[in-house]
Design a protein around this motif. Structure first.
Motif, mmCIF file in Angstrom:
data_model
loop_
_atom_site.group_PDB
_atom_site.id
_atom_site.type_symbol
_atom_site.label_atom_id
_atom_site.label_comp_id
_atom_site.label_asym_id
_atom_site.label_seq_id
_atom_site.Cartn_x
_atom_site.Cartn_y
_atom_site.Cartn_z
ATOM 1 N N VAL A 65 149.399 67.094 140.100
ATOM 2 C CA VAL A 65 150.183 66.509 139.009
ATOM 3 C C VAL A 65 149.182 66.103 137.941
ATOM 4 O O VAL A 65 148.544 65.057 138.031
ATOM 5 C CB VAL A 65 150.998 65.291 139.491
ATOM 6 C CG1 VAL A 65 151.882 64.763 138.372
ATOM 7 C CG2 VAL A 65 151.847 65.663 140.705
ATOM 8 N N ARG A 66 149.020 66.952 136.951
ATOM 9 C CA ARG A 66 147.931 66.788 135.990
ATOM 10 C C ARG A 66 148.036 65.545 135.125
ATOM 11 O O ARG A 66 147.044 64.875 134.878
ATOM 12 C CB ARG A 66 147.839 68.022 135.096
ATOM 13 C CG ARG A 66 147.382 69.247 135.854
ATOM 14 C CD ARG A 66 147.110 70.409 134.946
ATOM 15 N NE ARG A 66 146.745 71.581 135.727
ATOM 16 C CZ ARG A 66 147.115 72.799 135.432
ATOM 17 N NH1 ARG A 66 147.878 73.015 134.376
ATOM 18 N NH2 ARG A 66 146.738 73.812 136.174
ATOM 19 N N ASN A 67 149.244 65.210 134.654
ATOM 20 C CA ASN A 67 149.332 64.109 133.691
ATOM 21 C C ASN A 67 149.097 62.729 134.300
ATOM 22 O O ASN A 67 149.005 61.755 133.567
ATOM 23 C CB ASN A 67 150.634 64.144 132.884
ATOM 24 C CG ASN A 67 151.858 64.415 133.709
ATOM 25 O OD1 ASN A 67 151.777 64.846 134.853
ATOM 26 N ND2 ASN A 67 153.016 64.176 133.150
ATOM 27 N N VAL A 68 148.975 62.643 135.630
ATOM 28 C CA VAL A 68 148.571 61.382 136.246
ATOM 29 C C VAL A 68 147.343 61.573 137.136
ATOM 30 O O VAL A 68 146.991 60.690 137.908
ATOM 31 C CB VAL A 68 149.716 60.729 137.072
ATOM 32 C CG1 VAL A 68 150.833 60.254 136.166
ATOM 33 C CG2 VAL A 68 150.229 61.661 138.151
ATOM 34 N N ALA A 69 146.695 62.715 137.021
ATOM 35 C CA ALA A 69 145.531 63.037 137.855
ATOM 36 C C ALA A 69 145.828 62.717 139.325
ATOM 37 O O ALA A 69 145.083 62.006 139.990
ATOM 38 C CB ALA A 69 144.295 62.279 137.372
ATOM 39 N N GLY A 70 146.945 63.255 139.790
ATOM 40 C CA GLY A 70 147.360 62.966 141.155
ATOM 41 C C GLY A 70 147.863 64.193 141.874
ATOM 42 O O GLY A 70 147.666 65.326 141.433
ATOM 43 N N GLN A 71 148.533 63.946 142.993
ATOM 44 C CA GLN A 71 149.063 65.030 143.802
ATOM 45 C C GLN A 71 150.396 64.604 144.409
ATOM 46 O O GLN A 71 150.539 63.474 144.887
ATOM 47 C CB GLN A 71 148.077 65.386 144.906
ATOM 48 C CG GLN A 71 148.440 66.638 145.668
ATOM 49 C CD GLN A 71 147.323 67.072 146.602
ATOM 50 O OE1 GLN A 71 146.934 66.317 147.483
ATOM 51 N NE2 GLN A 71 146.799 68.262 146.403
ATOM 52 N N LEU A 72 151.370 65.500 144.356
ATOM 53 C CA LEU A 72 152.671 65.281 144.986
ATOM 54 C C LEU A 72 152.683 66.013 146.315
ATOM 55 O O LEU A 72 152.304 67.188 146.384
ATOM 56 C CB LEU A 72 153.791 65.802 144.076
ATOM 57 C CG LEU A 72 155.203 65.851 144.659
ATOM 58 C CD1 LEU A 72 155.666 64.483 145.134
ATOM 59 C CD2 LEU A 72 156.182 66.424 143.649
ATOM 60 N N LEU A 83 153.574 60.433 146.086
ATOM 61 C CA LEU A 83 152.796 60.745 144.897
ATOM 62 C C LEU A 83 151.485 59.997 145.039
ATOM 63 O O LEU A 83 151.473 58.763 145.108
ATOM 64 C CB LEU A 83 153.534 60.309 143.630
ATOM 65 C CG LEU A 83 152.805 60.558 142.313
ATOM 66 C CD1 LEU A 83 152.613 62.046 142.062
ATOM 67 C CD2 LEU A 83 153.559 59.914 141.160
ATOM 68 N N ARG A 84 150.394 60.729 145.142
ATOM 69 C CA ARG A 84 149.068 60.136 145.325
ATOM 70 C C ARG A 84 148.368 60.059 143.978
ATOM 71 O O ARG A 84 148.165 61.077 143.308
ATOM 72 C CB ARG A 84 148.243 60.994 146.280
ATOM 73 C CG ARG A 84 146.770 60.657 146.368
ATOM 74 C CD ARG A 84 146.530 59.434 147.177
ATOM 75 N NE ARG A 84 145.102 59.140 147.313
ATOM 76 C CZ ARG A 84 144.618 58.015 147.791
ATOM 77 N NH1 ARG A 84 145.442 57.073 148.194
ATOM 78 N NH2 ARG A 84 143.333 57.803 147.878
ATOM 79 N N LEU A 85 148.043 58.836 143.558
ATOM 80 C CA LEU A 85 147.232 58.639 142.357
ATOM 81 C C LEU A 85 145.813 58.365 142.834
ATOM 82 O O LEU A 85 145.532 57.311 143.418
ATOM 83 C CB LEU A 85 147.757 57.460 141.528
ATOM 84 C CG LEU A 85 149.224 57.522 141.101
ATOM 85 C CD1 LEU A 85 149.572 56.308 140.243
ATOM 86 C CD2 LEU A 85 149.522 58.795 140.361
ATOM 87 N N GLY A 86 144.926 59.323 142.599
ATOM 88 C CA GLY A 86 143.572 59.210 143.129
ATOM 89 C C GLY A 86 142.707 58.201 142.408
ATOM 90 O O GLY A 86 141.934 57.478 143.035
ATOM 91 N N TRP A 87 142.814 58.154 141.085
ATOM 92 C CA TRP A 87 141.992 57.266 140.271
ATOM 93 C C TRP A 87 142.855 56.579 139.223
ATOM 94 O O TRP A 87 142.741 56.859 138.035
ATOM 95 C CB TRP A 87 140.859 58.045 139.583
ATOM 96 C CG TRP A 87 139.930 58.662 140.565
ATOM 97 C CD1 TRP A 87 139.964 59.936 141.046
ATOM 98 C CD2 TRP A 87 138.843 58.019 141.234
ATOM 99 N NE1 TRP A 87 138.971 60.134 141.960
ATOM 100 C CE2 TRP A 87 138.261 58.971 142.098
ATOM 101 C CE3 TRP A 87 138.309 56.718 141.183
ATOM 102 C CZ2 TRP A 87 137.175 58.673 142.897
ATOM 103 C CZ3 TRP A 87 137.225 56.427 141.985
ATOM 104 C CH2 TRP A 87 136.669 57.388 142.827
ATOM 105 N N PRO A 88 143.766 55.705 139.657
ATOM 106 C CA PRO A 88 144.664 55.086 138.682
ATOM 107 C C PRO A 88 143.911 54.221 137.671
ATOM 108 O O PRO A 88 142.897 53.599 138.001
ATOM 109 C CB PRO A 88 145.600 54.238 139.538
ATOM 110 C CG PRO A 88 144.878 54.022 140.816
ATOM 111 C CD PRO A 88 143.999 55.210 141.006
#
Length: 102
Positions: A65-72, A83-88
């Motif tokens: 998920v590019r716009n939050v630098a994460g992964q669904l 939804l994993r936010l790696g570097w919030p």
């Protein structure tokens, strides 16, 4: 009316709130035991004072998920997702929603 049926069974459960510090990863989890074949898990977020923003959707497996630098991630049986936010960052502070639908 098919939409009423979809709404009646489209039950999802989320944690009421989560906290993290800037740069510390976090999982925003969602439970949806009534997911059926053909349903997708949709994630949105709503920043303060703004309209909800679509982030991503998936039926199973994982995707970036590019716009939050994460992964669904969606489990193989479809009963849960995260939804994993790696570097919030501070700018990621928002209300995050998951939804079940076509």
């Amino acid at each position: 009316f098919s939409m009423a049926v979809a709404v009646a069974r489209a039950q999802v459960h989320q944690e009421p709130s989560l906290e993290t510090t800037e740069g510390t990863g976090i999982n925003i989890s969602c439970s949806h035991p009534k997911k059926q074949r053909g349903d997708y898990i949709h994630f949105y977020r709503q920043l303060p004072g703004q309209s909800p923003e679509f982030l991503a959707l998936a039926a199973r497996g994982s995707k970036d998920v590019r716009n939050v630098a994460g992964q669904l991630w969606v489990s193989e049986d479809g009963s849960s997702s995260a939804l994993r936010l790696g570097w919030p960052r501070r700018g990621d502070a928002a209300v995050y929603y998951c939804a079940l639908g076509p």
